[in-house]
Design a protein around this motif. Structure first.
Motif, PDB file in Angstrom:
ATOM      1  N   PHE A 178      19.911  33.269 -66.799  1.00  0.00           N
ATOM      2  CA  PHE A 178      19.992  32.136 -65.879  1.00  0.00           C
ATOM      3  C   PHE A 178      19.720  32.592 -64.447  1.00  0.00           C
ATOM      4  N   GLU A 179      20.325  33.689 -64.049  1.00  0.00           N
ATOM      5  CA  GLU A 179      20.195  34.183 -62.670  1.00  0.00           C
ATOM      6  C   GLU A 179      18.744  34.523 -62.332  1.00  0.00           C
ATOM      7  N   ASP A 180      18.025  35.174 -63.259  1.00  0.00           N
ATOM      8  CA  ASP A 180      16.629  35.525 -63.010  1.00  0.00           C
ATOM      9  C   ASP A 180      15.748  34.279 -62.915  1.00  0.00           C
ATOM     10  N   CYS A 181      16.002  33.309 -63.774  1.00  0.00           N
ATOM     11  CA  CYS A 181      15.213  32.062 -63.734  1.00  0.00           C
ATOM     12  C   CYS A 181      15.464  31.292 -62.443  1.00  0.00           C
ATOM     13  N   LEU A 182      16.707  31.287 -61.984  1.00  0.00           N
ATOM     14  CA  LEU A 182      17.038  30.593 -60.748  1.00  0.00           C
ATOM     15  C   LEU A 182      16.318  31.236 -59.563  1.00  0.00           C
ATOM     16  N   LYS A 183      16.328  32.552 -59.508  1.00  0.00           N
ATOM     17  CA  LYS A 183      15.640  33.240 -58.413  1.00  0.00           C
ATOM     18  C   LYS A 183      14.153  32.909 -58.409  1.00  0.00           C
ATOM     19  N   ASP A 184      13.557  32.855 -59.578  1.00  0.00           N
ATOM     20  CA  ASP A 184      12.134  32.532 -59.669  1.00  0.00           C
ATOM     21  C   ASP A 184      11.877  31.083 -59.257  1.00  0.00           C
ATOM     22  N   ALA A 185      12.778  30.182 -59.639  1.00  0.00           N
ATOM     23  CA  ALA A 185      12.643  28.778 -59.245  1.00  0.00           C
ATOM     24  C   ALA A 185      12.723  28.632 -57.734  1.00  0.00           C
ATOM     25  N   GLN A 186      13.579  29.413 -57.107  1.00  0.00           N
ATOM     26  CA  GLN A 186      13.689  29.386 -55.645  1.00  0.00           C
ATOM     27  C   GLN A 186      12.422  29.930 -54.996  1.00  0.00           C
ATOM     28  N   ARG A 187      11.871  30.992 -55.566  1.00  0.00           N
ATOM     29  CA  ARG A 187      10.644  31.585 -55.029  1.00  0.00           C
ATOM     30  C   ARG A 187       9.478  30.614 -55.092  1.00  0.00           C
ATOM     31  N   LEU A 188       9.434  29.804 -56.172  1.00  0.00           N
ATOM     32  CA  LEU A 188       8.337  28.860 -56.364  1.00  0.00           C
ATOM     33  C   LEU A 188       8.567  27.526 -55.667  1.00  0.00           C
ATOM     34  N   GLY A 189       9.740  27.357 -55.058  1.00  0.00           N
ATOM     35  CA  GLY A 189      10.036  26.121 -54.356  1.00  0.00           C
ATOM     36  C   GLY A 189      10.601  25.020 -55.229  1.00  0.00           C
ATOM     37  N   TYR A 190      10.947  25.326 -56.479  1.00  0.00           N
ATOM     38  CA  TYR A 190      11.534  24.327 -57.377  1.00  0.00           C
ATOM     39  C   TYR A 190      13.038  24.177 -57.142  1.00  0.00           C
ATOM     40  N   ALA A 191      13.643  25.200 -56.538  1.00  0.00           N
ATOM     41  CA  ALA A 191      15.082  25.163 -56.263  1.00  0.00           C
ATOM     42  C   ALA A 191      15.320  25.468 -54.788  1.00  0.00           C
ATOM     43  N   GLU A 192      16.357  24.861 -54.227  1.00  0.00           N
ATOM     44  CA  GLU A 192      16.703  25.071 -52.820  1.00  0.00           C
ATOM     45  C   GLU A 192      17.360  26.446 -52.632  1.00  0.00           C
TER      46      GLU A 192
END
Length: 437
Positions: A178-192
């Protein structure tokens, strides 16, 4: 051709800039479709000097969005500021009271103040349109408010947050944490940068509360939603779900029961073969179950500048097509003053059962003790599986249980008893299973 529709826009971030750009690029086509031109005549944002890559032409600049909302030179006020209080609430309220139509993408504002704002709009005879507030570019508001007249809705549910769906999709497809996916989502602009609002289910809850009001004619009750996010989902859960023929999705579910309306947001196991299980990435989907139409599933882009801008422009176009003297429909499908107080449903049996993951000490009697606690709470087990997790003195096992239909109360009580018995080595996981959808 009728006189141009004069639009004022407050908020020129990603969505606001996209709205201005599309209205400029598609001006001729929109004029043909609406029977009149749509012109951006005034704007407001925090920084007038920021380069946004858009042509504002001769649009007037307002430092104060409330002044823009009250300006005599606009017919429609578009609120793209965000937030449930402060400038967003003040300018929307001011625009409605001044007799201006309003278009907003602000689900937080509607979840908290939607009914009060709807009463003002209906009293003033103006439109309050909010297609972009729920599920981005999917036309679910228009569908429920206009296209399903005569249908009685029994259930509405769906994937309403692209960030969570993206994370769960990547976790399953690539075996990431979960933590790795969240970091990637933040990098791509999908997560704040602070993703709490998304991953803990609040964003989904706001959207669900609006759909609940449309579906069942109740006042919005965002604070009455059972809320559980995805931050506790692990690879163990993802793998176990796959082995059992399920996929984990964060769902918002609202349904009518004999005792009231049930609203809940939580991770859910859905059959891999179901349509909702095939919705991956940042895509959103909303399913609506009715007596006449049956089940309708709407799916598409749930976020992003273009998807949200498309919904905003659709709302503006609807206003452009209306003419003086036209009687506008109520904001939430029925007059705001006739929306009934929300009555929360009593705890009930959850059709489809529960998935329970327990990490326990590998010692004699644990398995039997767990089965006993389940039986004490009248929980019938469909299956129970053990997996060894470690070696030596710290050896432990994972126990996966799938129940038949039971109640939330019974499951929580049984799991609490197992915890107090001292058998667990880590926090238990409980995920609902939805058979349909």
């Amino acid at each position: 051709m009728a006189e141009a529709l004069r639009v004022g826009i407050a908020g020129l971030g990603t969505v606001g800039a996209s709205v201005v750009r599309v209205l400029h690029d598609k001006a001729a086509e929109l004029a043909r479709q609406c029977g009149r031109a749509i012109e951006v005549v005034a704007v407001s944002a925090r920084d007038p000097r920021r380069e946004r890559g858009i042509d504002l032409g001769t649009a007037s600049w307002f430092d104060d969005p409330v002044k823009l909302a009250q300006a005599d030179g606009i017919d429609v006020f578009v609120e793209l500021i965000g937030g449930d209080e402060g400038p967003a609430r003040a300018c929307v309220k001011a625009a409605l009271e001044a007799g201006r139509h309003v278009v907003t993408a602000n689900k937080a504002l509607l979840a908290k103040h939607g009914v009060a704002l709807a009463e003002i709009a209906e009293k003033k005879g103006v439109l309050l349109n909010y297609e972009a507030a729920v599920a981005g570019g999917i036309p679910v508001i228009k569908t429920m408010r206009e296209a399903m007249a005569g249908n009685s809705i029994s259930r509405v549910f769906g994937i309403l947050n692209g960030t969570c769906n993206y994370i769960l999709t990547r976790m399953e497809a690539e075996g990431l944490s979960f933590e790795d996916c969240l970091k990637d989502a933040q990098r791509l602009g999908y997560a704040e940068a602070d993703p709490t609002f998304d991953i803990e289910g609040n964003d989904t809850a706001h959207k669900l509360s609006i759909l609940t009001s449309l579906a069942f004619g109740t006042k919005i009750a965002a604070d009455s939603i059972y809320l559980e996010g995805i931050s506790n989902i692990t690879q163990a859960d993802i793998r176990a779900a796959g082995e059992l023929g399920y996929r984990i999705k964060l769902l918002g579910v609202a349904q009518r029961t004999d005792s009231g309306i049930e609203q809940r947001v939580h991770p859910t196991m859905v059959p891999t073969a179901s349509v909702i299980a095939q919705v991956n990435g940042v895509t959103n989907a909303v399913a609506i179950e009715t007596d006449i139409l049956g089940e309708l599933l709407l799916s598409g882009p749930g976020a992003g500048g273009n998807a949200t801008a498309s919904a905003v422009i659709g709302d503006i176009a609807d206003i452009a097509k209306s003419r003086p003297g036209f009687q506008h429909g109520p904001v939430f499908g029925r007059p705001a003053k006739e929306l009934v107080p929300y009555k929360k449903a009593q705890m009930r049996a959850h059709a489809g059962g529960y998935f329970i993951r327990l990490t326990v000490h590998d010692r004699i009697g644990v398995f039997a003790a767990i089965a006993k606690r389940m039986a004490e709470n009248d929980i019938s087990l469909e299956s129970i599986v053990q997996h060894a997790d470690g070696l030596g003195a710290a050896q432990q096992k994972t126990v996966i249980l799938v129940t038949h239909e039971t109640t939330e109360q019974a499951v929580r009580k049984a799991v609490d008893n197992v915890t107090r018995d001292g058998h667990l080595t880590s926090k238990p996981q409980v995920i609902r299973i939805e058979r349909a959808g």
